[in-house]
Structure formats: structure tokens, C-alpha cells
Design an enzyme around this catalytic site. Structure first.
Site, PDB file in Angstrom:
ATOM      1  N   LYS A 180       0.799  -1.221   0.000  1.00 51.44           N
ATOM      2  CA  LYS A 180       0.000   0.000   0.000  1.00 51.44           C
ATOM      3  C   LYS A 180       0.834   1.274   0.000  1.00 51.44           C
ATOM      4  CE  LYS A 180      -2.008  -1.190   3.871  1.00 51.44           C
ATOM      5  NZ  LYS A 180      -1.397  -2.507   4.073  1.00 51.44           N
ATOM      6  N   LYS A 181       2.150   1.187   0.071  1.00 49.23           N
ATOM      7  CA  LYS A 181       2.965   2.368   0.290  1.00 49.23           C
ATOM      8  C   LYS A 181       3.212   3.145  -1.013  1.00 49.23           C
ATOM      9  CE  LYS A 181       3.434   1.960   4.744  1.00 49.23           C
ATOM     10  NZ  LYS A 181       3.036   0.601   5.089  1.00 49.23           N
ATOM     11  N   CYS A 182       4.061   4.178  -0.933  1.00 48.35           N
ATOM     12  CA  CYS A 182       4.267   5.081  -2.071  1.00 48.35           C
ATOM     13  C   CYS A 182       4.717   4.334  -3.320  1.00 48.35           C
ATOM     14  CB  CYS A 182       5.301   6.146  -1.700  1.00 48.35           C
ATOM     15  SG  CYS A 182       4.763   7.274  -0.398  1.00 48.35           S
TER      16      CYS A 182
END
Length: 385
Positions: A180-182
Site C-alpha cells: 500500500k505504500k508510495c
């Protein structure tokens, strides 16, 4: 309209990179990991980088690299994911929680100074949501008080402060590439350090304490002119962990890194649209002092509403098929840290107002408008009945 909370932005390029790894038939810790480490170090302008299987592993190894004496205390914000604090516990050290600034939600540096004792040795500075901690001031405090600084950059891959990459201000920086991160490698993380010796100190630790990983042994055997029958030999000098990144993840990471600036820019544009939509909405305000054009990289967009209305707003958004969450319940409220309950009153109060809204690079402008309209319908400004 269904609006997800998070969604990784992956496509054919990542599939092609995986296919290339399959064709080479080396899926574990190998040349792609080394290439990704070099590419990441160059991207953030760090002298050394170490690919691992999560930011949690990176944080654990970052504290390990500092080799702090028993009984040391590590300052950690209470408004963060549990891994930030576990990094100290894994090393047998004591956690001291720091309250948050009521406007930025970053660790309150005045509170941090008040909590420093002779046993305090390090700080884990979390760039919560992607908004940066005041690193110039923190580094001044750390230098004056003899503290080591670890930057938890799980929320801000690609973010910068005053033109300098977050993760390179402190002694060590830890990044997350979780789904889910950048940017993502599926799961994964990276450790960087200003002093390469700190990375080399823990390089064996990410591979069970083994001094020479399988790829190095293989390349030593297959190198032209190599005739050493003991190419297989390795030694274990300390207890390590199975924290290595693999070539499948690294291949995805190399592609995602090329896309990262564009993905961060898209999140910035979406946040700007959110801010426009919220501008005339009484009773609702942005979670953070977002600055889309400041070079920051934001992982989440959220809002604050009246504490007594938060759950009603979440239910209404759910009814409109808009996913939400809350990042985070302060660590001092979890059973593991029950002894610290009440230590960070600002965080323990503000979290009741917080809602995380959808944000991801493939999100459309229409989806942002739909979420904003759903918030308006929720009557978030109404006082609790």
C-alpha cells in the site's frame, strides 16, 4: 461508485520484470537485489543501502547497527505503526513515547527534549503520513544531546525536505515497499545510512548471520578461472534473521522506482483536489498541513471531524462504498504498552477525530469528487445528537 482505500499501481512493466527473473531462474537473494540497492542509494543520495523484506526488518536492523548499551532508552512517537517501537524492543531496549504536535501530528520536539535522560541514546523519527518531521531542529537537538537518529520513512518514499531526501538526514533511514505504500515490491524495505559501516555491520544479519550469501558463493564458483573447490564455504559469527529481499521483489522495485516521482506527483494532484473540495466544508479539515508542491511524498490523505461524529461519518462513507480507515490508534493505548497509557495526551485525544480517505496513483478525479460529495452528505459538521 466503489472507491478503494489503497491500490498499488502496477502493470505490464512489472510483469515483464518478473518474467525476466523467471527466465534467469534465480529468484532469491541475487543480482537484482544488488542492482536495486545501488539504484535506491543513488536515488536518495546515500552512500550505502541494504534491501530487506520489510520496513520492520529495516528498523530492527537500524537499531541493531547502532549497538546501543543495555538499558538504553529510545524515543518513539506514539502516533505511528507498532514497528517503529518494536525496533527498540527487538533489541532489548526501552521505549519512551513522545507526544505529537496537534497541527502536524509529527513528534512534538519540545516534548521530546523534556523526555531525554542520561539513558536516552536514540530517536526514531517517523514522517507520519508523509509530512516531514522538522529534521533541522531534530538534528540540532540530537547533536547537542548526543543522540543517534533513525528516520522511519515508511510513509514518504521519494519525499524531500529543503531539497534533501528524507531518510538521509539522520544516521539511518528505513523505507517501506509494502503493497500500500508510495511504491511497492509486494513486501519489502530498504535501509540506508550516512556511514556505510553501519550497513555493513548488519549485512550478515539480514541473511541469518551468514558472512557470504548464496549468490556470492555461486558467482565465486562460476567466475572465469575460478578453481576453488571450497566455493560453498561460509561462516556464521552471530545470530541473524531471515530478512533478505529476493530478486522477484527487487525486479518489481527497479520498475517502481522509475515510476515513483510520477506516482508521488499524482498523489499530490489528488490531494490538491481534495483540499479544494474541502475548502468550504465546515467541521471537516485536512488531517495534516498538506503541501502538495513542497517536494513531500504523501502516503495517506485524511481528515479530522468532531470526535463524536467520526464513526457515523465512517458508516456513511461505507454505505456509499467508500473505503476508510484510521491511522493510527496511539501505541500507548495498545495492551503491549499499557504501562504507558496517558503518557501522550495530545495523541490519545486527537486520534478520535481522524479518518483516512482513499488515495492512490490510479485514483481518478471523479473518485475524489465522489468521496468529497459523500463527506458532505455525511453531515460531518453536525454536532453529535
Amino acid at each position: 461508485m466503489h472507491v478503494r482505500l489503497f491500490k498499488p499501481s502496477v502493470g505490464q512493466e512489472e510483469l515483464d520484470a518478473i518474467a525476466d527473473v523467471f527466465d534467469r531462474a534465480w529468484l532469491g537473494l541475487g543480482p537484482k537485489v544488488a542492482a536495486f540497492e545501488q539504484a535506491w542509494a543513488e536515488y536518495v543520495d546515500a552512500p550505502a543501502a541494504l534491501g530487506v523484506n520489510s520496513a520492520t526488518a529495516a528498523l530492527h536492523l537500524a537499531v541493531t547497527a547502532l549497538d546501543l548499551p543495555p538499558g538504553s532508552k529510545v524515543l518513539v512517537p506514539s502516533m505511528t505503526f507498532v514497528a517503529s517501537a518494536l525496533s527498540a524492543l527487538y533489541n532489548g531496549l526501552d521505549v519512551v513515547f513522545v507526544d505529537c504536535d496537534p497541527e502536524t501530528l509529527q513528534m512534538d520536539l519540545d516534548d521530546l527534549e523534556r523526555r531525554i535522560t542520561p539513558e536516552t541514546r536514540a530517536v526514531v523519527a517517523v514522517h507520519f503520513g508523509g509530512y516531514p518531521v522538522d529534521m533541522p531542529r531534530l538534528m540540532e537537538i540530537a547533536g547537542r544531546r548526543g543522540l543517534k537518529v533513525i528516520e522511519d520513512c515508511a510513509h514518504c518514499a521519494g519525499g524531500r525536505l529543503d531539497g534533501r531526501a528524507l531518510g538521509t538526514w539522520g544516521d539511518l533511514g528505513c523505507f517501506s515497499f509494502e503493497e500500500k505504500k508510495c511504491m511497492t515490491t509486494g513486501d519489502g524495505g530498504m535501509l540506508v545510512a550516512r556511514d556505510p559501516a553501519l550497513v555493513e555491520r548488519v549485512r550478515p544479519n539480514r541473511w541469518l548471520g551468514i558472512d557470504k550469501d548464496t549468490w556470492k558463493r555461486q558467482t565465486g564458483y562460476t567466475a572465469e578461472g575460478a578453481d576453488d573447490a571450497r566455493h560453498w564455504h561460509y561462516e556464521v559469527a552471530e545470530a541473524g534473521y531471515k530478512y533478505n529481499m529476493n530478486d522477484l521483489a527487487a525486479a518489481i522495485g527497479l520498475v517502481q522506482l522509475k515510476k515513483l516521482p510520477a506516482m508521488n506527483a499524482r498523489r499530490g494532484a489528488l490531494i490538491a483536489r481534495y483540499l479544494d473540495g474541502l475548502a468550504d466544508m465546515p467541521g471537516v479539515r485536512p488531517l495534516l498541513p498538506y503541501q502538495p508542491d513542497a517536494g513531500h511524498a504523501y502516503w495517506i490523505f485524511g481528515v479530522r471531524v468532531e470526535a463524536g461524529r467520526r464513526d457515523d461519518v465512517i458508516r456513511h462513507l461505507k454505505a456509499r462504498d467508500v473505503a476508510t480507515s484510521v491511522h493510527y490508534m496511539p501505541l500507548t493505548l495498545h495492551p503491549l504498552f499499557a504501562a504507558h497509557a496517558g503518557a501522550t495526551p495530545v495523541a490519545e485525544s486527537l486520534w478520535h477525530e481522524m479518518i483516512t480517505l482513499p488515495l492512490f496513483p490510479d485514483m481518478t478525479d471523479e473518485q475524489v469528487d465522489y468521496v468529497v460529495d459523500a463527506l458532505k452528505e455525511a453531515g460531518a459538521a453536525r454536532a453529535p445528537v
